[in-house]
Design an enzyme around this catalytic site. Structure first.
Site, PDB file in Angstrom:
ATOM      1  N   GLU A 200      44.772 -98.600  10.980  1.00  0.00           N
ATOM      2  CA  GLU A 200      43.385 -98.312  10.629  1.00  0.00           C
ATOM      3  C   GLU A 200      42.927 -99.062   9.378  1.00  0.00           C
ATOM      4  OE1 GLU A 200      40.948 -96.413  12.158  1.00  0.00           O
ATOM      5  OE2 GLU A 200      42.357 -96.546  13.830  1.00  0.00           O
TER       6      GLU A 200
ATOM      7  N   LYS B  91      41.294 -95.292   4.606  1.00  0.00           N
ATOM      8  CA  LYS B  91      41.465 -94.881   5.999  1.00  0.00           C
ATOM      9  C   LYS B  91      42.924 -94.483   6.207  1.00  0.00           C
ATOM     10  CE  LYS B  91      38.731 -96.299   9.055  1.00  0.00           C
ATOM     11  NZ  LYS B  91      38.041 -96.995  10.154  1.00  0.00           N
TER      12      LYS B  91
ATOM     13  N   GLU C  84      39.784-101.259   4.535  1.00  0.00           N
ATOM     14  CA  GLU C  84      39.432-100.049   3.792  1.00  0.00           C
ATOM     15  C   GLU C  84      40.694 -99.219   3.544  1.00  0.00           C
ATOM     16  OE1 GLU C  84      35.730 -98.204   5.500  1.00  0.00           O
ATOM     17  OE2 GLU C  84      35.900 -99.944   6.851  1.00  0.00           O
TER      18      GLU C  84
END
Length: 337
Positions: free
Chosen positions: A319, A314, A311
């Site tokens: 992360e 993020k 993602e």
């Protein structure tokens, strides 16, 4: 040398269901949406189906995802937004409106297995709202004639002790709220959702936490806790929470590993595609074996891998590198579901 459990304790100290019909533990994935290049919900659900992934966890009641899940055979844990906890705790009427808007329209076509009242807000400013929000959501679901457990998701940072796992204890900051949560879950025979990441203690204390112990590998040296032997860090972390629950009034509360996984990049030398593949495939074999944990042998622990996709919205760095798939739906590495 300090024990692995001592290192785990230091790490977590620094960190800011029962389902009677279940016959075996299951593996699911966290379906996060913090990306601007993710596939459509319909394509995401097709991917889940094609890879035999039958369980997902949603961090919010996203109606596009829930619509895509209709009649797919994929079950879902559905979370409330953290910012909604205060209003949900205010009265049952608010919780009833939340259920009528977010759950009732999907309940006949999506197997919703649990509602999570918030994610990792204990301890913190929102923590005091969690018990009342759970109680109000439970009352609202009962009024809607829906038999869905209510829980909350916690991090390992709620523990002040875990060395060895039998010494597991909720911290003074977390204990007042989690004692209420534990007693509620005990009375309802519902699970506690726990986010369990062996990667973090390994990354913080590589000299004291062997990589093979974190990755479920057969070469790991067992670590004793009285008469019990731990062959992997995941079980040690789960059982530390079990011990804390027992002391807080929840001796029979089971644990769902609502998040677990391993990053593939930008998280130090151990964050690699190879290690992520080893961790998650060994996790699946371990959970599916039915062995349970040393403290709870033959008690299933459902686990949800974090996460379905990388993602890009993020925080920059590690992360962004937890996904099983790239946003174009090609594998980052293969996991055998």
């Amino acid at each position: 040398m300090k024990s692995i459990y001592a290192m785990l304790f230091v790490f977590i100290a620094c960190l800011s269901i029962t389902n009677p019909g279940r016959v075996e533990a299951a593996i699911g994935v966290n379906y996060g949406l913090l990306g601007d290049n993710l596939p459509t919900p319909a394509d995401g659900v097709k991917l889940l189906t094609s890879r035999n992934i039958t369980k997902v966890r949603l961090f919010s009641p996203n109606q596009n995802i829930l619509n895509a899940l209709k009649d797919s055979g994929i079950s879902a844990i559905v979370g409330t937004l953290n910012e909604d906890l205060q209003t949900l705790a205010s009265d049952v009427a608010t919780a009833k409106r939340w259920v009528q808007t977010n759950i009732l329209p999907f309940s006949s076509s999506v197997n919703i297995t649990c509602i999570s009242a918030g994610n990792e807000v204990i301890p913190g400013d929102l923590a005091t709202y969690v018990p009342a929000a759970m109680q109000n959501l439970d009352a609202a679901l009962t009024a809607a004639k829906l038999s869905i457990p209510v829980s909350t998701a916690i991090s390992m940072g709620v523990l002040s002790q875990s060395d060895p796992p039998s010494n597991g204890l909720f911290s003074p900051e977390s204990s007042p709220v989690l004692t209420q949560v534990a007693k509620f879950l005990q009375s309802k025979r519902s699970p506690l959702l726990v986010n369990i990441y062996p990667y973090f203690p390994r990354n913080s204390f590589p000299a004291n936490v062997p990589l093979d112990f974190a990755l479920f590998q057969d070469t790991a040296k067992p670590n004793p806790d009285g008469a019990l032997l731990y062959t992997n860090l995941f079980d040690a972390m789960v059982d530390a929470v079990h011990a804390a629950l027992e002391k807080a009034g929840g001796p029979d509360v089971e644990i769902v590993a609502a998040e677990t996984g391993w990053p593939t990049a930008e998280g130090g030398p151990d964050a690699s595609v190879a290690n992520a593949a080893i961790y998650n495939n060994n996790l699946i074999r371990h959970v599916s074996s039915g062995a349970g944990t040393p403290r709870r042998p033959r008690k299933d622990v459902d686990a949800y891998i974090f996460a379905l996709f990388n993602e890009n919205l993020k925080s920059a760095g590690v992360e962004q590198h937890w996904g099983l798939f790239y946003p174009n739906m090609t594998e980052v590495y293969h996991v055998d579901f």
